[in-house]
Design a protein around this motif. Structure first.
Motif, PDB file in Angstrom:
ATOM      1  N   ARG A 481      45.989  51.357  48.176  1.00 45.74           N
ATOM      2  CA  ARG A 481      46.182  51.744  46.782  1.00 45.74           C
ATOM      3  C   ARG A 481      45.250  50.926  45.889  1.00 45.74           C
ATOM      4  N   LEU A 482      44.615  51.589  44.934  1.00 48.87           N
ATOM      5  CA  LEU A 482      43.824  50.920  43.915  1.00 48.87           C
ATOM      6  C   LEU A 482      44.622  50.964  42.619  1.00 48.87           C
ATOM      7  N   LEU A 496      43.373  45.905  44.857  1.00 53.76           N
ATOM      8  CA  LEU A 496      43.680  46.707  46.039  1.00 53.76           C
ATOM      9  C   LEU A 496      44.975  46.193  46.654  1.00 53.76           C
ATOM     10  N   TRP A 497      45.916  47.101  46.922  1.00 53.12           N
ATOM     11  CA  TRP A 497      47.175  46.777  47.583  1.00 53.12           C
ATOM     12  C   TRP A 497      47.174  47.489  48.929  1.00 53.12           C
ATOM     13  N   LEU A 515      39.370  42.253  41.314  1.00 56.61           N
ATOM     14  CA  LEU A 515      37.989  42.436  41.756  1.00 56.61           C
ATOM     15  C   LEU A 515      37.197  43.176  40.683  1.00 56.61           C
ATOM     16  N   PRO A 516      35.882  43.027  40.663  1.00 55.86           N
ATOM     17  CA  PRO A 516      35.068  43.935  39.841  1.00 55.86           C
ATOM     18  C   PRO A 516      35.322  45.378  40.278  1.00 55.86           C
ATOM     19  N   LEU A 517      35.373  46.295  39.326  1.00 57.66           N
ATOM     20  CA  LEU A 517      35.748  47.676  39.629  1.00 57.66           C
ATOM     21  C   LEU A 517      34.845  48.283  40.694  1.00 57.66           C
ATOM     22  N   ALA A 518      33.551  48.050  40.607  1.00 52.34           N
ATOM     23  CA  ALA A 518      32.628  48.625  41.594  1.00 52.34           C
ATOM     24  C   ALA A 518      32.913  48.081  42.987  1.00 52.34           C
ATOM     25  N   ALA A 522      34.202  50.279  46.232  1.00 47.79           N
ATOM     26  CA  ALA A 522      33.404  50.262  47.461  1.00 47.79           C
ATOM     27  C   ALA A 522      34.258  49.792  48.645  1.00 47.79           C
ATOM     28  N   LEU A 523      35.080  48.779  48.427  1.00 48.01           N
ATOM     29  CA  LEU A 523      35.947  48.290  49.495  1.00 48.01           C
ATOM     30  C   LEU A 523      36.993  49.332  49.861  1.00 48.01           C
TER      31      LEU A 523
END
Length: 538
Positions: A481-482, A496-497, A515-518, A522-523
């Motif tokens: 999940r973001l 991120l969960w 985290l940075p959104l980008a 990407a992750l």
């Protein structure tokens, strides 16, 4: 870390744990595969031990002890005989239920399953495939040892209770059942087993970690078990005693204790010294209680590797023994509090794909309750075959992550200042002195927090004052999940969960925050592709 072969492997019993006070040591004979099959033949049903009704009765009385005592002492009826009569009727009903369970409970070992039959008017037949049994837990109290019996629980990855609870079997039958389940479950799972586990020796067990008395004492010093017990006792008193009796009792005890130490003086300096001394004595008593509880619960702790399974045995008065396949481990947690760092120790815990029942001590969750940091890392490298643990390269969070980490401390500081100002006036603004500490904690947390990922493992580290490392194999991830709060959207952050099976209620979440959104997107894309192309491994 000790990795020498266990002597149990020399006499042909990989599951037989020897040692003073151990469950297996109380057995007079080694339970080999042939002996296990002879004790538990597949051609008929078996009863529990003839005294099983006694242990069921004692268990039920223990669960009903508080209400029964409350009825006997503070029942609505003023007639003492009537209250005792109600208690007697309840005890007779529990006795009948315990005997009824013994008379109607049967079990049978099949070629690929365990069959459990219970009930008379409402009959139940439960088939439990060996491949579904993830944990075999043996439990022995002092009373169990006196009669040479043990309680056995067969755990699975689903449901809200054990697949089967056999209360109780003779110790020889309990060890034989554990051996049969281990052997046949391993045979059933051989095709699905992880390559690392498939090549593990199945005919030899070895001790991976054994806690000395000194280590158990250190565990008591770093834990808060004493505080939990005291808080539970106070809550029980508040519920059991009528009206304000519990509050008055605690107030009298506090006044008496403060009165004894207030001989230091009547001035404010003496009162302050008395309060400080009383606080120190209370903390010392709580730590001493924690040490005693740790010795009772973790005396003789041993972590044993037996082929593709891990086993833990511990306890002074009550011996608990668990075993679970290594591939059922879903996530790992390394924890290190302030006292851990002072003693140069850590703890290693795992989440397993086994039914969770809160704080049930029978579940296998602690691989190393306390151990030097190097030994914890060596355990992780051995069990995960992760030669590069701990990771050398940690990826940082967003450069403004400290602002998000500061939010709880900022809110607390403002509320504290507001409350103190309402009570003390202008002096209440001193509550804002908490803010510099909150800024320091947030910046230090953000500086050392990060994540690491490779083709197999995802690891996250968080914390500064109290630290933890949370990691899992990518194959074990179940949901991604973001998440973005309004503040995250304003600052270009995202979190991120990640979900795995068997996560405990008290375990830290597997998450990568701020985290940075980008980078977060990407992750997420990378993990989504990895999870989609790999089969989920339980």
């Amino acid at each position: 870390m000790t990795t020498t072969p266990d002597p149990a492997g020399d006499d042909g019993d990989p599951g037989h744990l020897h040692g003073a006070g151990s469950i297996a040591a109380s057995s007079t004979a080694t339970v080999t595969d042939a002996a296990a099959d002879a004790l538990l033949p597949t051609d008929g049903e078996r009863r529990l031990h003839p005294l099983s009704w006694l242990f069921v009765l004692l268990s039920q009385v223990g669960q009903m002890l508080v209400p029964l005592v409350a009825i006997a002492l503070f029942g609505a009826s003023r007639d003492d005989g009537a209250r005792l009569g109600i208690v007697a009727v309840a005890l007779v009903a529990l006795l009948i239920g315990a005997v009824w369970r013994y008379l109607t409970f049967r079990y049978r070992i099949g070629s690929d399953s365990v069959f459990v039959r219970s009930g008379l008017f409402e009959r139940s037949l439960r088939q439990i495939p060996f491949s579904r049994i993830h944990d075999v837990a043996l439990h022995q109290t002092l009373l169990h040892r006196l009669f040479g019996v043990a309680e056995v629980r067969l755990e699975s990855a689903g449901g809200s209770k054990p697949e089967a609870r056999m209360q109780v079997l003779t110790l020889a039958e309990a060890l034989a059942l554990e051996q049969v389940v281990r052997r046949r479950a391993s045979a059933t799972d051989a095709v699905e087993a992880h390559a690392q586990d498939a090549t593990a020796p199945a005919d030899q067990s070895r001790t991976l970690l054994a806690l000395s008395i000194g280590e158990v004492i250190r565990l008591g010093l770093v834990s808060n078990r004493g505080m939990v017990v005291v808080a539970g006792a106070v809550a029980l008193l508040m519920q059991a005693l009528p009206d304000n009796m519990a509050g008055d009792l605690l107030t009298r005890v506090a006044r008496e204790a403060f009165g004894r130490v207030s001989v230091l003086g009547d001035a404010w300096q003496g009162q302050l010294m008395a309060a400080t001394l009383l606080l120190v004595l209370a903390l010392f008593a709580l730590r001493l209680l924690s040490v005693v509880l740790a010795l009772v619960q973790y005396h003789g702790f041993r972590l044993v590797e037996d082929g593709r399974r891990l086993g833990v045995e511990r306890g002074l008065l009550t011996r608990l023994r668990n075993s679970v396949p290594r591939r059922r481990i879903q996530a790992w947690t390394l924890q290190e509090g302030l006292l851990h760092r002072l003693l140069r120790r850590r703890s290693l815990q795992v989440d397993t794909a086994v039914v969770s029942r809160g704080q049930d001590q029978r579940s296998l969750s602690e691989l190393a309750p306390i151990a030097p940091a190097a030994e914890c890392d060596a355990l992780v490298r051995h069990l995960l075959d992760a030669g590069d643990w701990p990771p050398t390269q940690w990826r940082p969070l967003h450069r403004h992550a400290w602002l998000r980490l500061l939010t709880p401390g900022l809110v607390f500081s403002l509320l504290l200042a507001a409350g103190l100002t309402w009570w003390l006036g202008a002096w209440g603004l001193s509550g804002l002195l908490w803010l510099p500490w909150a800024v320091l904690a947030a910046t230090q947390h953000a500086r050392r927090a990060g994540y690491a990922i490779d083709d197999r493992l995802l690891a996250v580290r968080e914390g500064w004052w109290s630290r933890h490392w949370r990691f899992a194999e990518i194959d074990k991830l179940q949901a991604l999940r973001l998440r973005r709060t309004p503040f995250d959207r304003c600052t270009g952050m995202a979190s991120l969960w990640l979900d795995t099976a068997g996560a405990g209620a008290m375990a830290p979440s597997l998450r990568i925050r701020f985290l940075p959104l980008a980078d977060a997107r990407a992750l997420l894309d990378r993990l989504t592709r990895e999870v989609a192309r790999r089969p989920l491994r339980w």
